[in-house]
Design a protein around this motif. Structure first.
Motif, short mmCIF file in Angstrom:
data_model
loop_
_atom_site.label_atom_id
_atom_site.label_comp_id
_atom_site.label_asym_id
_atom_site.label_seq_id
_atom_site.Cartn_x
_atom_site.Cartn_y
_atom_site.Cartn_z
N SER A 245 0.81 -1.21 0.15
CA SER A 245 -0.16 0.01 -0.06
C SER A 245 0.59 0.92 -0.15
O SER A 245 0.73 2.21 -0.64
CB SER A 245 -0.60 0.14 0.94
N GLY A 246 2.15 1.06 0.29
CA GLY A 246 3.23 2.13 0.26
C GLY A 246 2.99 2.84 2.09
O GLY A 246 3.67 4.21 1.66
N ASN A 247 2.39 2.31 2.56
CA ASN A 247 2.62 2.53 4.01
C ASN A 247 3.59 2.95 5.13
O ASN A 247 4.52 3.30 5.54
CB ASN A 247 1.15 2.31 5.13
N LEU A 248 4.31 1.34 4.16
CA LEU A 248 5.66 1.00 4.83
C LEU A 248 6.52 1.00 3.87
O LEU A 248 6.01 0.96 2.82
CB LEU A 248 5.78 -0.54 5.52
N GLN A 249 7.76 1.40 4.50
CA GLN A 249 9.20 1.80 3.49
C GLN A 249 10.14 0.37 4.00
O GLN A 249 10.11 0.80 5.53
CB GLN A 249 9.63 2.53 3.69
N LEU A 250 10.87 0.12 3.55
CA LEU A 250 11.69 -0.89 3.67
C LEU A 250 13.43 -0.12 3.95
O LEU A 250 13.04 1.23 3.66
CB LEU A 250 12.25 -1.95 2.58
N VAL A 251 13.58 -0.49 5.09
CA VAL A 251 15.11 0.20 5.42
C VAL A 251 15.93 -0.22 5.78
O VAL A 251 15.97 -1.66 6.27
CB VAL A 251 14.84 0.85 6.85
N LEU A 252 17.35 -0.08 5.54
CA LEU A 252 18.37 -1.18 5.96
C LEU A 252 19.06 -2.08 4.58
O LEU A 252 19.17 -3.52 5.06
CB LEU A 252 18.83 -1.62 7.23
N THR A 253 17.70 -1.84 3.36
CA THR A 253 17.73 -2.60 1.96
C THR A 253 19.84 -3.04 1.73
O THR A 253 20.23 -1.82 1.83
CB THR A 253 17.00 -2.16 1.26
N GLY A 254 19.95 -3.90 1.63
CA GLY A 254 21.64 -4.55 1.25
C GLY A 254 22.08 -5.14 2.71
O GLY A 254 23.57 -5.39 2.09
N HIS A 255 21.61 -5.09 3.72
CA HIS A 255 22.08 -5.40 4.94
C HIS A 255 21.30 -6.54 5.99
O HIS A 255 22.08 -6.79 6.40
CB HIS A 255 21.81 -4.07 6.37
N GLU A 256 20.24 -7.23 4.32
CA GLU A 256 19.73 -8.64 5.27
C GLU A 256 20.23 -8.61 6.00
O GLU A 256 21.84 -9.48 4.92
CB GLU A 256 19.28 -8.75 4.15
N ALA A 257 20.60 -9.94 6.30
CA ALA A 257 20.83 -11.06 7.13
C ALA A 257 20.45 -12.49 6.17
O ALA A 257 19.83 -12.28 5.17
CB ALA A 257 20.08 -11.74 8.66
N PRO A 258 21.24 -13.70 6.37
CA PRO A 258 21.28 -14.71 5.90
C PRO A 258 19.49 -15.73 5.20
O PRO A 258 19.18 -15.17 6.64
CB PRO A 258 21.82 -15.98 5.48
N LEU A 259 19.16 -15.50 4.60
CA LEU A 259 17.57 -16.45 4.53
C LEU A 259 17.00 -17.55 5.52
O LEU A 259 18.54 -18.21 5.79
CB LEU A 259 16.99 -17.08 3.14
N VAL A 260 16.08 -17.50 6.11
CA VAL A 260 15.37 -18.17 7.22
C VAL A 260 14.87 -19.83 6.89
O VAL A 260 13.62 -18.92 5.79
CB VAL A 260 14.91 -17.07 8.19
N PRO A 261 15.44 -20.48 7.07
CA PRO A 261 14.48 -21.72 6.85
C PRO A 261 13.09 -22.12 7.39
O PRO A 261 12.94 -21.16 8.89
CB PRO A 261 15.46 -22.64 6.69
#
Length: 302
Positions: A245-261
């Motif tokens: 909806s655009g109400n939320l924004q991603l922050v700290l992209t590029g710093h994500e931890a490994p994918l979670v199983p």
């Protein structure tokens, strides 16, 4: 006295929550069920249940004994089914599942699962408390994260990305964090049942966070971040509606931890009933069609 009958009465009393409900379930009188459980306790010389006017509660000894009784009863049912060569699984299946995952992805699959297996009943234990499969009588647990218990086996059924998000209004007031360490100066919404506690994991390590709101519900985290209370951290799919909806924004992209199983766990040295195998196959197939549960770094980057 038939010890198998005593064990069955005890198990049904635990599972239904009362002697009267167990009696209705088994076609026995309530005084008989109460008497049979008392006879079992007398035989074991151990109190298994605490009786009050409102409910039954397991003692610590009762919890351990119930897990073993459930295993024995399930093994008998499975053996009889095999001898009768039953094609369809039957009986009661107990599955523990985290709250957010259950509501978003597991519960929508339940009607189709029960329709496919009419002889099967499902006890879906929804909650973020750690359920000990060895001691608590559940056959399966859907869990987020890596397997750490050597007594268990796991089947991976998906994986997802954990992200940091904030509302546009919060970021306008407080600024956008550029590095994970910047979170120390922000109001973070702390989910108290996160396995890493108040440490949020990123590609290069963990960062301690704090904030004025601490909650024990993923839905509360979702609602609070949408209301602009602070920065939240969790599965991307938890915030998908707000991001869309655009109400939320991603922050700290590029710093994500490994994918979670996402994994289904079961006890390694215990006979896995046909109904548990059927559930694993069904959920694995259902999850394989859900894009949000099959994240990859390539798809995220795209």
């Amino acid at each position: 006295m038939d010890r198998f009958l005593l064990m069955t009465c005890f198990a049904r009393a635990v599972e239904t929550g009362s002697f009267s409900a167990a009696a209705r379930d088994m076609g026995l009188g309530q005084p008989n069920v109460s008497r049979y459980v008392a006879a079992l306790e007398d035989h074991l010389q151990t109190r298994l249940l605490l009786r009050t006017t409102r409910r039954l509660a397991l003692t610590p000894e009762g919890e351990r004994y119930y897990a073993e009784v459930r295993r024995i009863l399930d093994a008998v049912t499975e053996s009889e089914s095999s001898l009768r060569n039953e094609a369809q699984p039957t009986g009661l299946l107990r599955v523990a599942c985290p709250t957010a995952l259950a509501h978003a992805f597991v519960l929508p699959q339940v009607p189709n699962f029960l329709s496919r297996y009419p002889g099967l009943a499902l006890d879906l234990q929804i909650g973020d408390r750690y359920v000990n499969l060895v001691d608590e009588g559940a056959e399966l647990a859907i869990r987020i994260g890596h397997l750490e218990d050597s007594a268990l086996r796991a089947r991976r059924i998906g994986q997802f990305e954990r992200v940091c998000v904030a509302s546009a209004t919060y970021l306008a007031r407080h600024g956008v964090p550029r590095e994970p360490d910047d979170l120390r100066a922000h109001d973070c919404i702390v989910y108290t049942l996160l396995s890493s506690g108040s440490m949020w994991r990123f590609r290069d390590g963990e960062v301690p966070v704090s904030g004025r709101l601490r909650v024990n519900s993923p839905q509360a985290v979702q609602e609070a971040v949408n209301a602009g209370v602070g920065i939240a951290y969790g599965p991307r799919w938890l915030f998908d509606q707000g991001l869309g909806s655009g109400n939320l924004q991603l922050v700290l992209t590029g710093h994500e931890a490994p994918l979670v199983p996402i994994q289904i766990l079961y006890v390694a040295n215990r006979l896995l009933p046909k109904r548990a195998i059927a559930f694993m196959e069904f959920i694995a197939q259902a999850f394989s069609t859900i894009e949000l549960l099959n994240a990859s770094r390539a798809s995220i980057a795209a």
